[in-house]
Design an enzyme around this catalytic site. Structure first.
Site, PDB file in Angstrom:
ATOM      1  N   THR A   7       0.836  -1.208   0.000  1.00 44.59           N
ATOM      2  CA  THR A   7       0.000   0.000   0.000  1.00 44.59           C
ATOM      3  C   THR A   7       0.865   1.249   0.000  1.00 44.59           C
ATOM      4  O   THR A   7       1.974   1.243   0.541  1.00 44.59           O
ATOM      5  CB  THR A   7      -0.938   0.052   1.215  1.00 44.59           C
ATOM      6  OG1 THR A   7      -1.819   1.178   1.077  1.00 44.59           O
ATOM      7  CG2 THR A   7      -0.190   0.208   2.535  1.00 44.59           C
ATOM      8  N   ASP A  68      -7.606  -3.570  -0.203  1.00 41.96           N
ATOM      9  CA  ASP A  68      -8.394  -2.694  -1.051  1.00 41.96           C
ATOM     10  C   ASP A  68      -9.689  -2.415  -0.313  1.00 41.96           C
ATOM     11  O   ASP A  68     -10.354  -3.347   0.167  1.00 41.96           O
ATOM     12  CB  ASP A  68      -8.675  -3.302  -2.430  1.00 41.96           C
ATOM     13  CG  ASP A  68      -9.080  -2.205  -3.401  1.00 41.96           C
ATOM     14  OD1 ASP A  68      -8.220  -1.367  -3.735  1.00 41.96           O
ATOM     15  OD2 ASP A  68     -10.257  -2.149  -3.784  1.00 41.96           O
ATOM     16  N   PHE A 150      -8.566   8.513   8.978  1.00 40.40           N
ATOM     17  CA  PHE A 150      -8.176   9.077   7.686  1.00 40.40           C
ATOM     18  C   PHE A 150      -9.381   8.977   6.746  1.00 40.40           C
ATOM     19  O   PHE A 150     -10.444   8.477   7.136  1.00 40.40           O
ATOM     20  CB  PHE A 150      -6.936   8.363   7.110  1.00 40.40           C
ATOM     21  CG  PHE A 150      -7.153   6.915   6.752  1.00 40.40           C
ATOM     22  CD1 PHE A 150      -7.052   5.923   7.709  1.00 40.40           C
ATOM     23  CD2 PHE A 150      -7.464   6.537   5.444  1.00 40.40           C
ATOM     24  CE1 PHE A 150      -7.254   4.578   7.376  1.00 40.40           C
ATOM     25  CE2 PHE A 150      -7.659   5.205   5.098  1.00 40.40           C
ATOM     26  CZ  PHE A 150      -7.558   4.223   6.078  1.00 40.40           C
ATOM     27  N   GLY A 151      -9.193   9.443   5.526  1.00 42.59           N
ATOM     28  CA  GLY A 151     -10.229   9.273   4.498  1.00 42.59           C
ATOM     29  C   GLY A 151     -11.589   9.814   4.932  1.00 42.59           C
ATOM     30  O   GLY A 151     -11.722  10.979   5.331  1.00 42.59           O
ATOM     31  N   TYR A 152     -12.587   8.958   4.850  1.00 38.24           N
ATOM     32  CA  TYR A 152     -13.972   9.357   5.124  1.00 38.24           C
ATOM     33  C   TYR A 152     -14.328   9.301   6.615  1.00 38.24           C
ATOM     34  O   TYR A 152     -15.482   9.540   6.984  1.00 38.24           O
ATOM     35  CB  TYR A 152     -14.933   8.459   4.329  1.00 38.24           C
ATOM     36  CG  TYR A 152     -14.752   8.566   2.827  1.00 38.24           C
ATOM     37  CD1 TYR A 152     -15.423   9.553   2.096  1.00 38.24           C
ATOM     38  CD2 TYR A 152     -13.901   7.706   2.132  1.00 38.24           C
ATOM     39  CE1 TYR A 152     -15.261   9.661   0.714  1.00 38.24           C
ATOM     40  CE2 TYR A 152     -13.723   7.810   0.749  1.00 38.24           C
ATOM     41  CZ  TYR A 152     -14.409   8.791   0.054  1.00 38.24           C
ATOM     42  OH  TYR A 152     -14.238   8.904  -1.307  1.00 38.24           O
ATOM     43  N   ASP A 153     -13.361   8.981   7.477  1.00 39.36           N
ATOM     44  CA  ASP A 153     -13.662   8.789   8.904  1.00 39.36           C
ATOM     45  C   ASP A 153     -14.347   9.984   9.582  1.00 39.36           C
ATOM     46  O   ASP A 153     -15.228   9.773  10.425  1.00 39.36           O
ATOM     47  CB  ASP A 153     -12.394   8.398   9.677  1.00 39.36           C
ATOM     48  CG  ASP A 153     -11.970   6.959   9.393  1.00 39.36           C
ATOM     49  OD1 ASP A 153     -12.809   6.183   8.893  1.00 39.36           O
ATOM     50  OD2 ASP A 153     -10.813   6.615   9.672  1.00 39.36           O
ATOM     51  N   LYS A 173     -11.789   2.375  16.762  1.00 36.27           N
ATOM     52  CA  LYS A 173     -11.808   1.950  15.355  1.00 36.27           C
ATOM     53  C   LYS A 173     -11.148   0.582  15.207  1.00 36.27           C
ATOM     54  O   LYS A 173     -11.635  -0.288  14.487  1.00 36.27           O
ATOM     55  CB  LYS A 173     -11.105   2.989  14.472  1.00 36.27           C
ATOM     56  CG  LYS A 173     -11.166   2.604  12.995  1.00 36.27           C
ATOM     57  CD  LYS A 173     -10.591   3.653  12.065  1.00 36.27           C
ATOM     58  CE  LYS A 173     -10.707   3.185  10.610  1.00 36.27           C
ATOM     59  NZ  LYS A 173     -10.000   4.044   9.671  1.00 36.27           N
ATOM     60  N   ARG A 179     -11.263  -3.236   8.490  1.00 38.33           N
ATOM     61  CA  ARG A 179      -9.876  -3.699   8.309  1.00 38.33           C
ATOM     62  C   ARG A 179      -9.494  -4.682   9.413  1.00 38.33           C
ATOM     63  O   ARG A 179      -8.850  -5.696   9.148  1.00 38.33           O
ATOM     64  CB  ARG A 179      -8.961  -2.456   8.326  1.00 38.33           C
ATOM     65  CG  ARG A 179      -7.518  -2.719   8.014  1.00 38.33           C
ATOM     66  CD  ARG A 179      -6.813  -1.445   7.574  1.00 38.33           C
ATOM     67  NE  ARG A 179      -7.365  -0.952   6.325  1.00 38.33           N
ATOM     68  CZ  ARG A 179      -8.127   0.152   6.224  1.00 38.33           C
ATOM     69  NH1 ARG A 179      -8.365   0.909   7.271  1.00 38.33           N
ATOM     70  NH2 ARG A 179      -8.644   0.500   5.060  1.00 38.33           N
TER      71      ARG A 179
HETATM   72  P1  ITT Z   1      -3.394   1.671  -1.829  1.00 37.51           P
HETATM   73  O1  ITT Z   1      -4.158   1.236  -3.043  1.00 37.51           O
HETATM   74  O2  ITT Z   1      -1.990   2.052  -2.123  1.00 37.51           O
HETATM   75  O3  ITT Z   1      -3.516   0.697  -0.698  1.00 37.51           O
HETATM   76  P2  ITT Z   1      -5.443   3.711  -1.747  1.00 37.51           P
HETATM   77  O4  ITT Z   1      -5.674   4.891  -0.867  1.00 37.51           O
HETATM   78  O5  ITT Z   1      -5.441   3.957  -3.233  1.00 37.51           O
HETATM   79  O6  ITT Z   1      -4.071   3.045  -1.279  1.00 37.51           O
HETATM   80  P3  ITT Z   1      -7.785   2.054  -2.065  1.00 37.51           P
HETATM   81  O7  ITT Z   1      -7.658   2.014  -3.530  1.00 37.51           O
HETATM   82  O8  ITT Z   1      -8.105   0.784  -1.336  1.00 37.51           O
HETATM   83  O9  ITT Z   1      -6.468   2.604  -1.369  1.00 37.51           O
HETATM   84  O10 ITT Z   1      -8.871   3.159  -1.702  1.00 37.51           O
HETATM   85  C1  ITT Z   1      -9.400   3.205  -0.425  1.00 37.51           C
HETATM   86  C2  ITT Z   1     -10.048   4.557  -0.180  1.00 37.51           C
HETATM   87  O11 ITT Z   1     -11.209   4.318   0.642  1.00 37.51           O
HETATM   88  C3  ITT Z   1      -9.098   5.421   0.617  1.00 37.51           C
HETATM   89  O12 ITT Z   1      -8.515   6.373  -0.217  1.00 37.51           O
HETATM   90  C4  ITT Z   1      -9.987   6.036   1.674  1.00 37.51           C
HETATM   91  O13 ITT Z   1     -10.432   7.275   1.184  1.00 37.51           O
HETATM   92  C5  ITT Z   1     -11.173   5.099   1.799  1.00 37.51           C
HETATM   93  N1  ITT Z   1     -11.027   4.255   2.998  1.00 37.51           N
HETATM   94  C6  ITT Z   1     -10.710   2.931   3.064  1.00 37.51           C
HETATM   95  N2  ITT Z   1     -10.626   2.518   4.332  1.00 37.51           N
HETATM   96  C7  ITT Z   1     -10.879   3.593   5.083  1.00 37.51           C
HETATM   97  C8  ITT Z   1     -10.927   3.810   6.461  1.00 37.51           C
HETATM   98  O14 ITT Z   1     -10.620   2.842   7.335  1.00 37.51           O
HETATM   99  N3  ITT Z   1     -11.224   5.027   6.906  1.00 37.51           N
HETATM  100  C9  ITT Z   1     -11.489   6.027   6.038  1.00 37.51           C
HETATM  101  N4  ITT Z   1     -11.457   5.923   4.716  1.00 37.51           N
HETATM  102  C10 ITT Z   1     -11.148   4.715   4.231  1.00 37.51           C
END
Ligand code: ITT
Length: 197
Positions: A7, A68, A150-153, A173, A179
């Site tokens: 990743t 993923d 991170f992300g949408y959290d 979490k 995960r």
């Molecule tokens: P890698 O492919 O390098 O692992 P990526 O960020 O591109 O990194 P993904 O293609 O799996 O990963 O996309 C996952 C997206 O979904 C990520 O960018 C987050 O925005 C969101 N996401 C996944 N798990 C999350 C979590 O635990 N909390 C918040 N957002 C999450």
């Protein structure tokens, strides 16, 4: 023996390190950073693409795992789903994606709606390939609260809680996430594969 995590996402790497007690090393520490093209049609396919790519570059002495993942909203026909990382376009930041999803909810004229996260973890080794899954259900809201995770959290409230994952402690979490559920299934497979190496 270290597990190599395929990743480039720092949030995922941090969570895997916490959950695997630092047994995990990022692929970029061994190979440098590069993009892996994720052109599968499902979380499982994309997880396998990522783990296979790194395994093929490192060779068969390594055990490679990948994740993923994404968020799905039934009200949006389960979007963004596998496109979560690119929801606001190629090269979008976590914040761009988060605020695009907040706008999509506002456009529906609602304050919150059910949502779920999915994580597919792929494990690739010379003894075979495995994929496991985990889910976390809850609601998304029309604002970002807190800066943990991170992300949408910051917009996701897990079922049974009143706060977002941006506000809740990391260990909450870790106890309930998509995960960690997938990793619970992956761990016995990883142990079995390590014992054969
Ligand atoms: P890698 O492919 O390098 O692992 P990526 O960020 O591109 O990194 P993904 O293609 O799996 O990963 O996309 C996952 C997206 O979904 C990520 O960018 C987050 O925005 C969101 N996401 C996944 N798990 C999350 C979590 O635990 N909390 C918040 N957002 C999450």
């Amino acid at each position: 023996m270290k597990l190599v995590l395929a990743t480039g996402n720092r949030g995922k790497l941090r969570e895997f390190k916490q959950m695997c007690k630092d047994e995990v090393v990022a692929f970029s520490d061994l190979l440098g950073e590069f993009e892996i093209v994720e052109d599968g049609d499902s979380f499982s396919e994309n997880a396998l693409i990522k783990a296979r790519t790194i395994y093929e570059k490192l060779g068969d002495k390594y055990l490679v795992i990948s994740d993923d993942s994404g968020i799905s909203l039934p009200i949006l026909n389960n979007a963004p789903g596998i496109y979560s990382a690119r929801y606001a376009g190629d090269g979008a930041s976590d914040k761009d994606n988060l605020y695009k999803l907040i706008d999509a909810i506002k456009e529906k004229g609602i304050n919150s709606t059910p949502a779920y996260y999915t994580a597919s973890i792929a494990i690739v080794s010379k003894y075979g390939e495995y994929v496991v899954h985990g889910w976390m259900h809850g609601d998304v809201i029309d604002e970002a609260r807190g800066d943990k995770g991170f992300g949408y959290d910051p917009m996701f409230i897990p079922s049974g809680f009143d706060n977002t994952l941006g506000e809740l402690d990391d260990d909450v979490k870790r106890a309930i996430s998509h995960r960690s559920k997938a990793l619970d299934l992956a761990k016995p497979i990883i142990e079995m594969l390590k014992s054969k190496q």
